[in-house]
Structures are given as structure tokens and as C-alpha cells.
Scaffold this motif. Structure first.
Motif, PDB file in Angstrom:
ATOM      1  N   VAL A 101      23.673 -21.638  -0.032  1.00  0.00           N
ATOM      2  CA  VAL A 101      23.597 -22.825  -0.430  1.00  0.00           C
ATOM      3  C   VAL A 101      24.452 -23.175  -1.592  1.00  0.00           C
ATOM      4  CG1 VAL A 101      21.870 -24.177  -1.980  1.00  0.00           C
ATOM      5  CG2 VAL A 101      20.876 -23.016  -0.154  1.00  0.00           C
ATOM      6  N   PHE A 102      25.163 -22.198  -2.148  1.00  0.00           N
ATOM      7  CA  PHE A 102      26.174 -22.378  -3.140  1.00  0.00           C
ATOM      8  C   PHE A 102      27.239 -22.632  -2.635  1.00  0.00           C
ATOM      9  CE2 PHE A 102      29.599 -20.775  -5.681  1.00  0.00           C
ATOM     10  CZ  PHE A 102      29.221 -21.479  -7.061  1.00  0.00           C
ATOM     11  N   ILE A 103      27.678 -22.135  -1.650  1.00  0.00           N
ATOM     12  CA  ILE A 103      29.014 -22.136  -0.673  1.00  0.00           C
ATOM     13  C   ILE A 103      29.192 -23.845  -0.261  1.00  0.00           C
ATOM     14  CG2 ILE A 103      30.475 -21.744   1.221  1.00  0.00           C
ATOM     15  CD1 ILE A 103      29.767 -18.859   0.856  1.00  0.00           C
ATOM     16  N   LEU A 104      28.057 -24.167   0.038  1.00  0.00           N
ATOM     17  CA  LEU A 104      27.966 -25.752   0.677  1.00  0.00           C
ATOM     18  C   LEU A 104      28.311 -26.593  -0.476  1.00  0.00           C
ATOM     19  CD1 LEU A 104      24.611 -25.450   2.730  1.00  0.00           C
ATOM     20  CD2 LEU A 104      26.973 -25.981   3.801  1.00  0.00           C
ATOM     21  N   GLY A 105      28.248 -26.402  -1.560  1.00  0.00           N
ATOM     22  CA  GLY A 105      28.454 -27.304  -2.520  1.00  0.00           C
ATOM     23  C   GLY A 105      29.894 -27.144  -3.178  1.00  0.00           C
ATOM     24  N   MET A 106      30.463 -26.173  -2.601  1.00  0.00           N
ATOM     25  CA  MET A 106      31.906 -25.952  -3.154  1.00  0.00           C
ATOM     26  C   MET A 106      32.959 -26.076  -2.320  1.00  0.00           C
ATOM     27  SD  MET A 106      33.292 -22.006  -4.354  1.00  0.00           S
ATOM     28  CE  MET A 106      32.955 -21.367  -2.748  1.00  0.00           C
ATOM     29  N   THR A 107      33.902 -26.974  -3.126  1.00  0.00           N
ATOM     30  CA  THR A 107      35.322 -27.473  -2.537  1.00  0.00           C
ATOM     31  C   THR A 107      36.467 -26.885  -3.586  1.00  0.00           C
ATOM     32  OG1 THR A 107      35.382 -29.523  -3.607  1.00  0.00           O
ATOM     33  CG2 THR A 107      34.276 -29.451  -1.396  1.00  0.00           C
ATOM     34  N   ARG A 108      37.564 -27.222  -2.983  1.00  0.00           N
ATOM     35  CA  ARG A 108      38.747 -26.931  -3.922  1.00  0.00           C
ATOM     36  C   ARG A 108      38.738 -28.002  -4.960  1.00  0.00           C
ATOM     37  NH1 ARG A 108      41.782 -22.571  -3.848  1.00  0.00           N
ATOM     38  NH2 ARG A 108      41.112 -22.754  -6.237  1.00  0.00           N
ATOM     39  N   GLU A 109      38.340 -28.871  -5.248  1.00  0.00           N
ATOM     40  CA  GLU A 109      38.232 -30.078  -6.257  1.00  0.00           C
ATOM     41  C   GLU A 109      37.095 -29.759  -7.306  1.00  0.00           C
ATOM     42  OE1 GLU A 109      38.588 -31.035  -3.156  1.00  0.00           O
ATOM     43  OE2 GLU A 109      40.725 -30.726  -3.148  1.00  0.00           O
ATOM     44  N   SER A 110      35.838 -29.352  -6.735  1.00  0.00           N
ATOM     45  CA  SER A 110      34.390 -29.222  -7.575  1.00  0.00           C
ATOM     46  C   SER A 110      33.529 -28.226  -6.710  1.00  0.00           C
ATOM     47  CB  SER A 110      33.843 -30.772  -7.232  1.00  0.00           C
ATOM     48  OG  SER A 110      33.450 -31.214  -5.879  1.00  0.00           O
ATOM     49  N   ILE A 111      32.797 -27.904  -7.729  1.00  0.00           N
ATOM     50  CA  ILE A 111      31.575 -27.159  -7.544  1.00  0.00           C
ATOM     51  C   ILE A 111      30.133 -27.723  -7.602  1.00  0.00           C
ATOM     52  CG2 ILE A 111      30.240 -24.981  -8.063  1.00  0.00           C
ATOM     53  CD1 ILE A 111      33.032 -23.869  -8.599  1.00  0.00           C
ATOM     54  N   TRP A 112      29.404 -28.105  -6.629  1.00  0.00           N
ATOM     55  CA  TRP A 112      28.012 -28.826  -6.896  1.00  0.00           C
ATOM     56  C   TRP A 112      28.397 -30.095  -7.695  1.00  0.00           C
ATOM     57  CZ3 TRP A 112      24.210 -29.141  -3.681  1.00  0.00           C
ATOM     58  CH2 TRP A 112      24.191 -28.221  -2.788  1.00  0.00           C
ATOM     59  N   GLY A 113      29.424 -30.856  -7.416  1.00  0.00           N
ATOM     60  CA  GLY A 113      29.463 -32.238  -8.197  1.00  0.00           C
ATOM     61  C   GLY A 113      30.149 -32.150  -9.376  1.00  0.00           C
ATOM     62  N   ILE A 114      30.447 -31.005 -10.034  1.00  0.00           N
ATOM     63  CA  ILE A 114      31.151 -30.566 -11.273  1.00  0.00           C
ATOM     64  C   ILE A 114      32.759 -30.659 -10.814  1.00  0.00           C
ATOM     65  CG2 ILE A 114      31.749 -29.334 -13.230  1.00  0.00           C
ATOM     66  CD1 ILE A 114      28.669 -27.959 -12.863  1.00  0.00           C
ATOM     67  N   GLN A 115      33.233 -31.658 -11.440  1.00  0.00           N
ATOM     68  CA  GLN A 115      34.792 -31.795 -10.918  1.00  0.00           C
ATOM     69  C   GLN A 115      35.538 -30.799 -11.799  1.00  0.00           C
ATOM     70  OE1 GLN A 115      36.185 -34.269  -8.981  1.00  0.00           O
ATOM     71  NE2 GLN A 115      33.907 -34.400  -8.213  1.00  0.00           N
ATOM     72  N   LEU A 116      36.402 -30.063 -11.240  1.00  0.00           N
ATOM     73  CA  LEU A 116      37.372 -29.151 -11.846  1.00  0.00           C
ATOM     74  C   LEU A 116      38.693 -29.739 -11.785  1.00  0.00           C
ATOM     75  CD1 LEU A 116      36.352 -26.469  -9.277  1.00  0.00           C
ATOM     76  CD2 LEU A 116      35.446 -26.627 -11.519  1.00  0.00           C
ATOM     77  N   ASP A 117      39.552 -29.191 -12.832  1.00  0.00           N
ATOM     78  CA  ASP A 117      40.861 -29.336 -13.232  1.00  0.00           C
ATOM     79  C   ASP A 117      41.684 -29.329 -11.942  1.00  0.00           C
ATOM     80  OD1 ASP A 117      39.932 -30.351 -15.682  1.00  0.00           O
ATOM     81  OD2 ASP A 117      40.568 -28.513 -16.823  1.00  0.00           O
ATOM     82  N   GLU A 118      42.699 -29.867 -11.693  1.00  0.00           N
ATOM     83  CA  GLU A 118      43.886 -29.630 -10.772  1.00  0.00           C
ATOM     84  C   GLU A 118      44.149 -28.282 -10.985  1.00  0.00           C
ATOM     85  OE1 GLU A 118      47.718 -31.291  -8.619  1.00  0.00           O
ATOM     86  OE2 GLU A 118      46.821 -32.425 -10.339  1.00  0.00           O
TER      87      GLU A 118
END
Length: 474
Positions: free
Chosen positions: A351-368
Motif C-alpha cells: 500500500v505504501f509503495i503504491l503512493g510513492m513516486t520520484r516526485e511525491s509520497i502519498w500526495g506530499i510533494q518532494l523537493d527536486e
């Protein structure tokens, strides 16, 4: 409880004698020898390399990056699906045939040769996509060899100890196997696998004069696994002896008849039927998670092979430690509570992995350029490795408790069938979801449902199994 202890074949040695202890170590040596096919081949070196080569190949054909990644994952899943169907069909038949013939060692030798030949053939997958389909076929042959040798060696487990010792022996065997996987992965990363600069993790050129530009260091994973298997199967060959069994006449027809008779009794054997169905779903999900974990990191997080390899080292180390500890707990508490706990952990990770991308984790935007996804996925790998290893070891223990003492190979053949009857389901659902959504990340969604089905079916599983294999069972 029904007991067939009187019918249990006596091992060719006393378990507490030097010969008995060597037999256990020899049996563990098989796990040490065969684990690299799953650690290096399926998950952390060849699988990601295949995904990267296939994606580049499809990019060169004019596909977009997203479409090329999806096509690469689909091809890999197709290969796993085909080999899984083959294993599912033959596993219970060969198990019954081996039990009737009274010998399992000839089968172990035959499928060991498949393992060696299939692994060696991976060398010819070139960076430009040359031998792409051929490598997939070779990988399938090696996987068939690895799976079938496991069926026959697993069937030797009841002869190595009594009911209370089996959990510890099984868990320790997986721990030894994962230790072998860690060591093999370390060697590959430090001496062979090229990073983007053409050097290994130690900053060296690939060993043995291998050409980094042609990715020969990474491609050497095939011959390396084959040689590793040959060397570390020597203790198994020298120290393990199967209990003498009387051959039954009838050959294939007798084996098929016994298998059909066993299957007909399944509706009356609720705990066995529920366990086979449960393990069918959760092991399918676990195998798919192993098979696609490395490719996910390559396609979604843009990892290189070296990063995937480090991920694999972390996962394998946690697996070795967790399975050893899990075996001790299994000996005291039994396998079922451990199976439930580890399934819940793996569902949470998915479930956790499904919400993770290079740019965000479950909707929380990450710095480049944030390393948060990398750190998070390393932690996920540690949990997958630890929980997955314990789940497999305890599942093997619970199957022993459900196996008829004089037909262990037939039982483990049926166990392999339950693990492979829907082996196409995990990769197949990932293929369909990935293709439909055009996103390799969301392709992992079906695994949560498969784990959930396995968890629900455990409600009907007796933690003590069908048969009590203790020598002193009342």
C-alpha cells in the motif's frame, strides 16, 4: 489428532548423530546454493538488467518512455507467467511419481542440470536487446530447475527432525540461503556489476577482464549463478541420504491415480484445502513482489543496477536475520501466527509503495532531487526481505504438518501446484493493470488483494495441520 507416525519412513541416520547433523547442514547447503537464482537472477541483478535492456529496446522502436517501461514490464511478466504454468502442471505429477518410485535424488540431479543450463544462458543477453526473447526462455528453464529441485529437497525435511524441530530447521535453512544470497550479491556488486561510469562498486574495472561497455560484468551473473550452484551443492551430494522407500508398481498411471485420489479427498480435508488455497494467493503475491521489486525501482524510481543491488543486500541481510529468529519463534509458537503477522506487514508495504513516486509520497510533494523516495524504498526492501523470508520458512513448516508421512513429495508437489496454479495471476494482473493504466507503479495494486485473500482463508486452517509427525505422537 490423527497420527501416521508409525508409517513415517525412518531416516538413514540418527538425527542427533554426526551423520544426522551433517545431513541437516547438507540440506541447508541446497538453500545456500540455489538462493542466488532468486536474489541475483529474479530480483536484484538480472531482472532489473532485463527490464532496462527491454525498455531501451522498445524506446529505440519509437515508443514513449512510459510505454516502453510498461512494455518491458509486460514482457518480463509474460515470461514468469509461462514458466509458472509449466511448473504448476508438472509439480504434483512429478511429486507423486517420485514417491511411487521411492527415489527423489535422480529428480534433484535432473533439475539441477536445468538450473545450471538456464542460468548460464543469461550471459548472451546483449545491451542492444540481442537475445532478448532467448534470455527470457533461458531464465524460465533455470527457474523451472530451481523450483523443481526445491520441491524434491523440501520433501526431505520431515526426515531431518521431529515435529517440534521442523520449524527451526526450516527457518535456519532459509537463513543460510539468504546468507548465500547476500554473499553472492556482494561479490557481484563489488567485482562484476558495472555502474554508469563503467566501474564496479569498489571503483574497479569488472573482474576477469570483462568489457564494461558490453555490460559483460552484469551479464556474468548467469555463469556466476551456475558455478555457485555446482560448488555449494557438493555438501548436499555428500551428506544427504534419503530414507529407503519401497517402489510401487504402476509408473505414471499409478502416480496420476494417487494424485487424483488425493485431490478428491480435499473437500473433506478442510484445513489442508484452506491452507493450499491461502498459500496459493499469498505466495503468488510474494513471488510477484520479488519478481517486480527490482524492475519497479528501475522503471519508477530510475535506479541503476548498483542501487538495486544495494537494495538487495539490505533485503537479504534482513531476510537472513529474520528467518533465523523466525525459526526459533516457529519452534515455540508454531507457524500460523507468524504467517498472519508477515502477511499484514507485506500488505502494508505494498500500500505504501503504491503512493510513492520520484516526485511525491502519498500526495506530499518532494523537493527536486529529494532522496526521500530512495530511503523509503530501502526501508520497504528491508521489510519485504525480512517478512517475506519468514513467511516462506513458516509456510514450509505448516505444509510439513499437513503432509502425509509416506507421501511427502506428493504433498510438496501439491504445495508447489498451489503456489503455481495461479502463478500467472500475480504477473498476469500486473500485466493487465500496467497495460490498462499505462503506469508501472499502479501495476502493483493487485498484490494487495492477493495478500488479503490469503489472509482470509487462513481462518479455516488448523495450526497443527492434518498429521502429527512427532515420533512420539500419542
Amino acid at each position: 489428532m490423527k497420527t501416521l507416525a508409525a508409517r513415517r519412513p525412518l531416516p538413514p541416520y540418527e538425527a542427533t548423530s554426526p551423520e544426522g547433523r551433517r545431513a541437516i547442514w547438507g540440506w541447508w547447503a541446497f538453500d545456500f546454493a540455489s538462493q542466488p537464482y532468486f536474489t541475483l537472477g529474479l530480483t536484484f541483478v538480472f531482472g532489473p538488467y532485463f527490464a532496462a535492456v527491454a525498455a531501451d529496446y522498445y524506446l529505440a522502436q519509437g515508443l514513449s518512455e512510459t510505454a516502453a517501461d510498461a512494455e518491458a514490464q509486460s514482457l518480463w511478466s509474460l515470461g514468469q507467467t509461462i514458466s509458472g504454468i509449466f511448473i504448476a502442471i508438472l509439480a504434483p505429477i512429478l511429486g507423486a511419481l517420485a514417491d511411487n518410485a521411492g527415489k527423489r535424488m535422480p529428480w534433484i540431479i535432473a533439475f539441477s542440470l536445468c538450473y545450471i543450463a538456464g542460468a548460464f544462458g543469461l550471459w548472451w543477453l546483449l545491451p542492444d536487446g540481442g537475445f532478448l526473447v532467448g534470455a527470457l526462455i533461458c531464465f524460465g528453464i533455470g527457474m523451472i530447475g530451481a523450483e523443481f529441485t526445491t520441491i524434491f529437497t523440501n520433501s526431505l525435511l520431515p526426515e531431518l527432525g521431529n515435529r517440534d524441530e521442523i520449524g527451526r530447521i526450516s527457518g535456519s535453512g532459509f537463513a543460510v540461503g539468504y546468507a548465500g544470497g547476500v554473499l553472492a550479491l556482494f561479490i557481484m556488486l563489488l567485482l562484476f556489476v558495472e555502474q554508469t561510469d563503467g566501474q564496479t562498486l569498489m571503483g574497479l574495472d569488472p573482474a576477469l577482464g570483462l568489457d564494461a561497455e558490453a555490460r559483460e560484468g552484469t551479464r556474468a551473473v548467469g555463469p556466476f549463478m551456475a558455478l555457485w550452484f555446482v560448488i555449494f551443492m557438493i555438501p548436499f551430494a555428500l551428506w544427504v541420504r534419503e530414507a529407503p522407500r519401497t517402489a510401487k508398481p504402476g509408473g505414471v498411471s499409478r502416480a496420476l491415480g494417487d494424485l487424483v485420489a488425493l485431490v478428491k479427498t480435499l473437500p473433506e480435508r478442510v484445513t489442508l484445502s484452506a491452507y493450499l488455497a491461502s498459500s496459493m494467493f499469498y505466495r503468488d503475491a510474494l513471488n510477484a513482489l520479488y519478481a517486480f521489486g527490482g524492475t519497479y525501482a528501475v522503471l519508477v524510481l530510475d535506479w541503476g543496477i548498483t542501487q538495486v543491488g544495494i537494495f538487495g543486500v539490505i533485503a537479504a541481510i534482513t531476510s537472513a536475520i529474520s528467518t533465523w529468529v523466525g525459526g526459533m519463534i516457529d519452534e515455540r509458537k508454531g507457524p500460523k501466527p507468524i504467517i498472519i503477522a508477515t502477511i499484514l506487514m507485506l500488505m502494508g508495504v505494498c500500500v505504501f509503495i503504491l503512493g510513492m513516486t520520484r516526485e511525491s509520497i502519498w500526495g506530499i510533494q518532494l523537493d527536486e532531487g529529494s532522496t526521500a523516495p530512495d530511503v523509503a524504498f530501502f526501508l520497504c526492501g528491508a521489510i519485504i526481505g525480512g517478512a517475506g523470508g519468514v513467511l516462506q520458512a513458516s509456510s514450509r513448516t505448516l505444509m510439513v504438518r499437513h503432509a502425509e508421512p509416506d507421501k511427502p513429495t506428493e504433498a510438496f508437489g501439491l504445495y508447489a501446484l498451489s503456489g503455481k496454479a495461479t502463478a500467472f495471476l500475480g504477473p498476469g494482473l500486473i500485466y493487465l493493470t500496467t497495460t490498462a493504466l499505462g503506469d508501472a507503479r499502479l501495476g502493483m495494486l493487485p498484490l494487495v488483494g492477493l495478500f488479503g485473500l490469503g489472509l482470509i482463508l487462513l481462518i479455516w486452517v488448523n495450526p497443527n495441520g492434518t498429521y502429527d509427525i512427532r515420533d512420539d505422537a500419542p
